[in-house]
Write a protein that holds these residues in place. Sequence first.
Motif, PDB file in Angstrom:
ATOM      1  N   ALA A 139       0.831  -1.207   0.000  1.00 40.53           N
ATOM      2  CA  ALA A 139       0.000   0.000   0.000  1.00 40.53           C
ATOM      3  C   ALA A 139       0.870   1.263   0.000  1.00 40.53           C
ATOM      4  N   VAL A 142       4.591   3.019   2.447  1.00 40.90           N
ATOM      5  CA  VAL A 142       5.262   1.952   3.198  1.00 40.90           C
ATOM      6  C   VAL A 142       6.772   2.171   3.119  1.00 40.90           C
ATOM      7  N   GLY A 175      -0.146  -2.942   4.681  1.00 41.14           N
ATOM      8  CA  GLY A 175      -1.076  -1.825   4.682  1.00 41.14           C
ATOM      9  C   GLY A 175      -0.391  -0.469   4.687  1.00 41.14           C
ATOM     10  N   THR A 176      -1.196   0.561   4.481  1.00 46.04           N
ATOM     11  CA  THR A 176      -0.716   1.935   4.331  1.00 46.04           C
ATOM     12  C   THR A 176       0.109   2.394   5.531  1.00 46.04           C
ATOM     13  N   GLY A 177       1.252   2.995   5.242  1.00 45.34           N
ATOM     14  CA  GLY A 177       2.060   3.628   6.276  1.00 45.34           C
ATOM     15  C   GLY A 177       2.825   2.686   7.177  1.00 45.34           C
ATOM     16  N   ALA A 178       2.851   1.399   6.876  1.00 46.57           N
ATOM     17  CA  ALA A 178       3.605   0.458   7.707  1.00 46.57           C
ATOM     18  C   ALA A 178       5.104   0.679   7.537  1.00 46.57           C
ATOM     19  N   ALA A 194      -2.297  -1.425   8.571  1.00 39.89           N
ATOM     20  CA  ALA A 194      -1.876  -0.050   8.302  1.00 39.89           C
ATOM     21  C   ALA A 194      -1.273   0.578   9.551  1.00 39.89           C
ATOM     22  N   GLY A 195      -0.168   1.288   9.361  1.00 38.58           N
ATOM     23  CA  GLY A 195       0.466   2.009  10.460  1.00 38.58           C
ATOM     24  C   GLY A 195       1.300   1.163  11.392  1.00 38.58           C
TER      25      GLY A 195
END
Length: 224
Positions: A139, A142, A175-178, A194-195
């Motif tokens: 995503a 990352v 996921g987003t921002g991992a 995410a995260g």
Amino acid sequence: MKQNGSAQVFEPFWIGPLADDTVSDRNESCRYRARRTGFPSRKVGQGRFAGVHWMLREALFLWLANHLPKGRIGTRARHEALRCAGLKLSSKVIVMGPVTITPPGTGGRITIGSRSFLNSNIRFGGKGGITIGRFAQIAPNVSFETSSHELAFEEGRSRGPITAPVVVHDHVWIGTGAIILPGVTIGRGAVVAAGAVVTRNVPPKTLVGGVPARVLREVHELPL
């Protein structure tokens, strides 16, 4: 480059079919050779300034890849430009871009397997080496980090560096921002929420999340 009478004609690097699932022939698909401007081919490894030339070549093609438009033609051209920058991309890898590679000159330590998808704003801290398997889904935003520092310190000195590779197996979804930290291996079919900040290995077919990431549940594999 083709000879046309007495004239020399450069053939754009995105002309021609993509390579097959191997990465060994990426030089053939990278038709454009920048020898006229002083950049060496991948086979050049000798000479005093070979390393500097290769870093400039990586920077040139990475800039090009990051400024190509979205869409089918832009995505295909970006795939070839990233190969020319040194990344080891198998066929049918989709990279939306932009991509950040740090430190400069480490693009050749990044390997991505067939049919993987990388969304926008992916960061590769590639010094320790990054391997992403097949059918991975990455995503936006990352980060893959392979370098860090020791926790302990010594008076009058900077903390010592730590470098370790990151390995992402097949069918992984991140996921987003991992953020994936040095030395982490993510097992086949795992999902990173995410995260999440992943500091240790992720077992296959599990969902992890949180800071630091921990196992939340199992992930089931559907039968064929």
